[in-house]
Scaffold this active site. Structure first.
Site, PDB file in Angstrom:
ATOM      1  N   ALA A   1       0.957  -1.149   0.007  1.00  5.14           N
ATOM      2  CA  ALA A   1      -0.031  -0.102   0.084  1.00  5.14           C
ATOM      3  C   ALA A   1       0.822   1.138   0.002  1.00  5.14           C
ATOM      4  O   ALA A   1       0.964   1.998   0.882  1.00  5.14           O
ATOM      5  CB  ALA A   1      -0.934   0.223   1.251  1.00  5.14           C
TER       6      ALA A   1
ATOM      7  N   GLY B   1       0.732   3.796  -2.005  1.00  3.96           N
ATOM      8  CA  GLY B   1      -0.079   4.924  -2.044  1.00  3.96           C
ATOM      9  C   GLY B   1       0.283   5.782  -3.267  1.00  3.96           C
ATOM     10  O   GLY B   1       0.049   7.030  -3.078  1.00  3.96           O
ATOM     11  N   LEU B   2       0.995   5.379  -4.192  1.00  4.38           N
ATOM     12  CA  LEU B   2       1.273   5.803  -5.408  1.00  4.38           C
ATOM     13  C   LEU B   2       2.520   7.083  -5.351  1.00  4.38           C
ATOM     14  O   LEU B   2       2.277   8.247  -5.944  1.00  4.38           O
ATOM     15  CB  LEU B   2       0.281   6.437  -6.081  1.00  4.38           C
ATOM     16  CG  LEU B   2      -0.739   5.292  -6.675  1.00  4.38           C
ATOM     17  CD1 LEU B   2      -2.101   5.626  -7.204  1.00  4.38           C
ATOM     18  CD2 LEU B   2      -0.077   4.566  -7.820  1.00  4.38           C
TER      19      LEU B   2
ATOM     20  N   ASN C   1       3.773   5.029 -16.842  1.00  2.16           N
ATOM     21  CA  ASN C   1       2.574   4.637 -15.978  1.00  2.16           C
ATOM     22  C   ASN C   1       1.755   5.801 -15.465  1.00  2.16           C
ATOM     23  O   ASN C   1       2.432   7.101 -14.854  1.00  2.16           O
ATOM     24  CB  ASN C   1       2.820   3.930 -14.660  1.00  2.16           C
ATOM     25  CG  ASN C   1       1.690   3.169 -14.218  1.00  2.16           C
ATOM     26  OD1 ASN C   1       0.887   3.638 -13.472  1.00  2.16           O
ATOM     27  ND2 ASN C   1       1.140   1.898 -14.598  1.00  2.16           N
TER      28      ASN C   1
ATOM     29  N   CYS D   1      -5.366   0.675  -9.442  1.00  2.00           N
ATOM     30  CA  CYS D   1      -4.756   0.943  -8.303  1.00  2.00           C
ATOM     31  C   CYS D   1      -5.425   0.645  -6.978  1.00  2.00           C
ATOM     32  O   CYS D   1      -6.718   1.211  -6.486  1.00  2.00           O
ATOM     33  CB  CYS D   1      -3.694   2.245  -7.768  1.00  2.00           C
ATOM     34  SG  CYS D   1      -2.848   1.804  -6.298  1.00  2.00           S
TER      35      CYS D   1
ATOM     36  N   ASN E   1      -3.209  -5.768 -12.396  1.00  2.00           N
ATOM     37  CA  ASN E   1      -2.696  -5.264 -11.240  1.00  2.00           C
ATOM     38  C   ASN E   1      -2.845  -5.675 -10.059  1.00  2.00           C
ATOM     39  O   ASN E   1      -3.168  -7.113 -10.108  1.00  2.00           O
ATOM     40  CB  ASN E   1      -3.496  -3.669 -11.003  1.00  2.00           C
ATOM     41  CG  ASN E   1      -2.534  -2.761 -10.530  1.00  2.00           C
ATOM     42  OD1 ASN E   1      -1.779  -3.040  -9.547  1.00  2.00           O
ATOM     43  ND2 ASN E   1      -2.452  -1.478 -10.986  1.00  2.00           N
ATOM     44  N   THR E   2      -2.600  -5.393  -8.657  1.00  5.94           N
ATOM     45  CA  THR E   2      -2.612  -6.262  -7.724  1.00  5.94           C
ATOM     46  C   THR E   2      -4.198  -6.596  -7.311  1.00  5.94           C
ATOM     47  O   THR E   2      -4.952  -5.767  -7.679  1.00  5.94           O
ATOM     48  CB  THR E   2      -1.797  -5.421  -6.540  1.00  5.94           C
ATOM     49  OG1 THR E   2      -2.337  -4.447  -6.525  1.00  5.94           O
ATOM     50  CG2 THR E   2      -0.545  -5.533  -6.806  1.00  5.94           C
TER      51      THR E   2
ATOM     52  N   GLY F   1       2.699 -11.335  -6.712  1.00  5.18           N
ATOM     53  CA  GLY F   1       3.702 -12.175  -6.515  1.00  5.18           C
ATOM     54  C   GLY F   1       3.002 -13.665  -6.894  1.00  5.18           C
ATOM     55  O   GLY F   1       1.662 -13.630  -7.316  1.00  5.18           O
TER      56      GLY F   1
ATOM     57  N   THR G   1       7.147  -8.142  -8.701  1.00  7.38           N
ATOM     58  CA  THR G   1       7.486  -8.462  -7.560  1.00  7.38           C
ATOM     59  C   THR G   1       8.748  -9.475  -7.487  1.00  7.38           C
ATOM     60  O   THR G   1       9.604  -9.314  -6.586  1.00  7.38           O
ATOM     61  CB  THR G   1       6.545  -9.179  -6.685  1.00  7.38           C
ATOM     62  OG1 THR G   1       5.193  -8.629  -6.694  1.00  7.38           O
ATOM     63  CG2 THR G   1       6.627  -9.658  -5.310  1.00  7.38           C
TER      64      THR G   1
HETATM   65  C1  LIG Z   1       5.515  -2.319  -4.453  1.00  5.02           C
HETATM   66  C2  LIG Z   1       4.556  -2.237  -5.708  1.00  5.02           C
HETATM   67  C3  LIG Z   1       4.384  -1.067  -6.308  1.00  5.02           C
HETATM   68  C4  LIG Z   1       3.509  -1.139  -7.308  1.00  5.02           C
HETATM   69  N1  LIG Z   1       3.145   0.163  -8.070  1.00  5.02           N
HETATM   70  C5  LIG Z   1       2.320   0.190  -9.191  1.00  5.02           C
HETATM   71  C6  LIG Z   1       1.974   1.452  -9.700  1.00  5.02           C
HETATM   72  O1  LIG Z   1       2.613   2.670  -9.342  1.00  5.02           O
HETATM   73  N2  LIG Z   1       1.348   1.571 -10.832  1.00  5.02           N
HETATM   74  C7  LIG Z   1       0.713   0.219 -11.478  1.00  5.02           C
HETATM   75  O2  LIG Z   1       0.101   0.344 -12.359  1.00  5.02           O
HETATM   76  N3  LIG Z   1       1.298  -0.905 -10.699  1.00  5.02           N
HETATM   77  C8  LIG Z   1       1.801  -0.721  -9.824  1.00  5.02           C
HETATM   78  N4  LIG Z   1       2.117  -2.009  -8.913  1.00  5.02           N
HETATM   79  C9  LIG Z   1       1.665  -3.408  -9.587  1.00  5.02           C
HETATM   80  C10 LIG Z   1       2.703  -3.965 -10.521  1.00  5.02           C
HETATM   81  O3  LIG Z   1       3.048  -3.147 -11.644  1.00  5.02           O
HETATM   82  C11 LIG Z   1       2.032  -5.318 -11.132  1.00  5.02           C
HETATM   83  O4  LIG Z   1       0.757  -5.054 -12.019  1.00  5.02           O
HETATM   84  C12 LIG Z   1       1.672  -6.502  -9.971  1.00  5.02           C
HETATM   85  O5  LIG Z   1       2.538  -6.518  -8.982  1.00  5.02           O
HETATM   86  C13 LIG Z   1       1.454  -7.959 -10.430  1.00  5.02           C
HETATM   87  O6  LIG Z   1       2.798  -8.370 -11.018  1.00  5.02           O
HETATM   88  P1  LIG Z   1       3.836  -9.304 -10.054  1.00  5.02           P
HETATM   89  O7  LIG Z   1       3.124 -10.156  -9.423  1.00  5.02           O
HETATM   90  O8  LIG Z   1       4.865  -9.521 -10.962  1.00  5.02           O
HETATM   91  O9  LIG Z   1       4.317  -8.158  -9.040  1.00  5.02           O
HETATM   92  C14 LIG Z   1       2.953  -2.047  -8.230  1.00  5.02           C
HETATM   93  C15 LIG Z   1       3.349  -3.285  -7.302  1.00  5.02           C
HETATM   94  C16 LIG Z   1       4.188  -3.275  -6.392  1.00  5.02           C
HETATM   95  C17 LIG Z   1       4.573  -4.704  -5.908  1.00  5.02           C
END
Ligand SMILES: Cc1cc2nc3c(=O)[nH]c(=O)nc-3n(C[C@H](O)[C@H](O)[C@H](O)COP(=O)(O)O)c2cc1C
Length: 332
Positions: free
Chosen positions: A95, A97-98, A125, A156, A218-219, A243, A292
């Site tokens: 979290a 928070g961008l 992005n 997000c 996204n997450t 992850g 991740t």
């Molecule tokens: C710490 C962190 C910060 C992230 N910040 C952004 C972000 O600013 N903008 C966005 O579109 N996705 C953001 N994501 C999402 C990732 O780009 C990705 O979509 C998501 O983590 C799934 O992929 P992964 O499992 O390989 O991490 C963030 C992920 C993590 C873990």
């Protein structure tokens, strides 16, 4: 979509298990996507690769498919108070928070050093609390050099306004994508939220409003509680799960979306191995993003790009692009 026999094993013969023999020819690892030429189908995901320049001594920025910057907003954002990252059984919660420096500072200080890597695909992005903010960021970025494409973050889960609200509401998504496409001087990738009932429905809306490609996922909105203190582990209470824990769900969403739209898909969610990447490509992704995994190994993106090339060679795959959508579903 090419069949296995047509596309994948072009330089090889098939054995009794349908496998191609090891090819001596260097596989073609380039893919094109929404007008971009990628040296490899592997891109570093937003929020896990800084503004890109921080990785210049760690990763060969021109050898990977590209990278997506942290989400950039009109004004700087300080982000949430710590703790804002928590480890989970098979992934992590965040979290953040961008947190970001804002579009002016990004153009003034973060973008110019990336000019040292003219062949790197820099994907920015973009995030806003309102449609007008997204558009203002796009219009400002349009004036800057050295950007390959925009990725619109409508997904997000960690902010109380904007973000996921756009990605979860069909009407708001349609309006935002339409406006953003009209404003954008560059290819527009729309990053969808997985926190929805029908990802295919939203994928179709984004495509019909002009998205050049889709990123998903996204997450996933999630939380963690400390049973001893009886408190949430994140200051923000909830956060986004990423992850390996999310991989099978993300894979299913890529598969469903790829069948619903004809624009290219950047698949992501829990990729840690070469085989994970191949699964996303078979499900219909043209390229993938790795997020991740870069926390555990900052060189993960480049290592996986090399690994995928070896995989293609050992499996007799002449062109990595032929894997896209080549899933075979047996019928009785
Ligand atoms: C710490 C962190 C910060 C992230 N910040 C952004 C972000 O600013 N903008 C966005 O579109 N996705 C953001 N994501 C999402 C990732 O780009 C990705 O979509 C998501 O983590 C799934 O992929 P992964 O499992 O390989 O991490 C963030 C992920 C993590 C873990």
């Amino acid at each position: 979509m090419p069949s296995l026999a047509e596309g994948i094993y072009a330089t090889t013969s098939r054995d009794s298990h349908g496998q191609g023999s090891v090819s001596r020819v260097k596989p073609e690892m380039k893919v094109s996507l929404a007008g971009l030429e990628l040296a490899s189908p592997i891109i570093a995901a937003s929020g896990t690769f800084g503004y890109g320049i921080e990785f210049e001594d760690i990763v060969a920025l021109e050898r990977i498919g590209g990278f997506v910057t942290k989400g950039i907003s009109l004004q700087p954002i300080a982000g949430h108070a710590a703790p804002r990252i928590v480890q989970t059984a098979a992934g992590m919660l965040n979290a953040i928070g961008l947190q970001n420096v804002g579009v002016e500072e990004f153009i003034r200080r973060k973008l110019p050093p990336l000019g040292r890597y003219p062949r790197a695909n820099v994907i920015v992005n973009i995030f806003g609390y309102q449609v007008a903010e997204y558009i203002a960021v796009i219009e400002r970025l349009n004036q800057a050099e050295g950007i390959a494409a925009y990725e619109l973050n409508v997904s997000c889960p960690n902010v109380h306004a904007g973000g996921m609200a756009f990605g979860a509401d069909a009407g708001e998504l349609a309006y935002l994508v339409h406006q953003a496409k009209a404003a954008s001087a560059r290819p527009l990738i729309v990053k969808l939220s997985p926190n929805v009932t029908s990802i295919a429905h939203l994928a179709k809306i984004a495509a019909s409003e002009g998205a050049d490609a889709l990123s998903l996922t996204n997450t996933f909105l999630a939380m963690s509680i400390d049973s001893e203190t009886r408190r949430p582990r994140l200051t923000n209470v909830t956060g986004g799960l990423s992850g390996p824990a999310i991989k099978p769900i993300a894979l299913r969403m890529v598969y469903e979306s790829a069948r619903a739209v004809s624009i290219p898909i950047l698949g992501m969610g829990g990729i840690t191995t070469v085989e994970d990447i191949v699964e996303f490509l078979l499900a219909g992704a043209t390229a993938v993003q790795v997020g991740t995994a870069s926390y555990a190994d900052p060189r993960a993106v480049e290592r996986l790009a090399r690994g995928l090339e070896s995989w293609c060679r050992s499996h007799g795959v002449a062109k990595v692009s032929s894997l896209t959508g080549a899933l075979e579903i047996p019928h009785d």
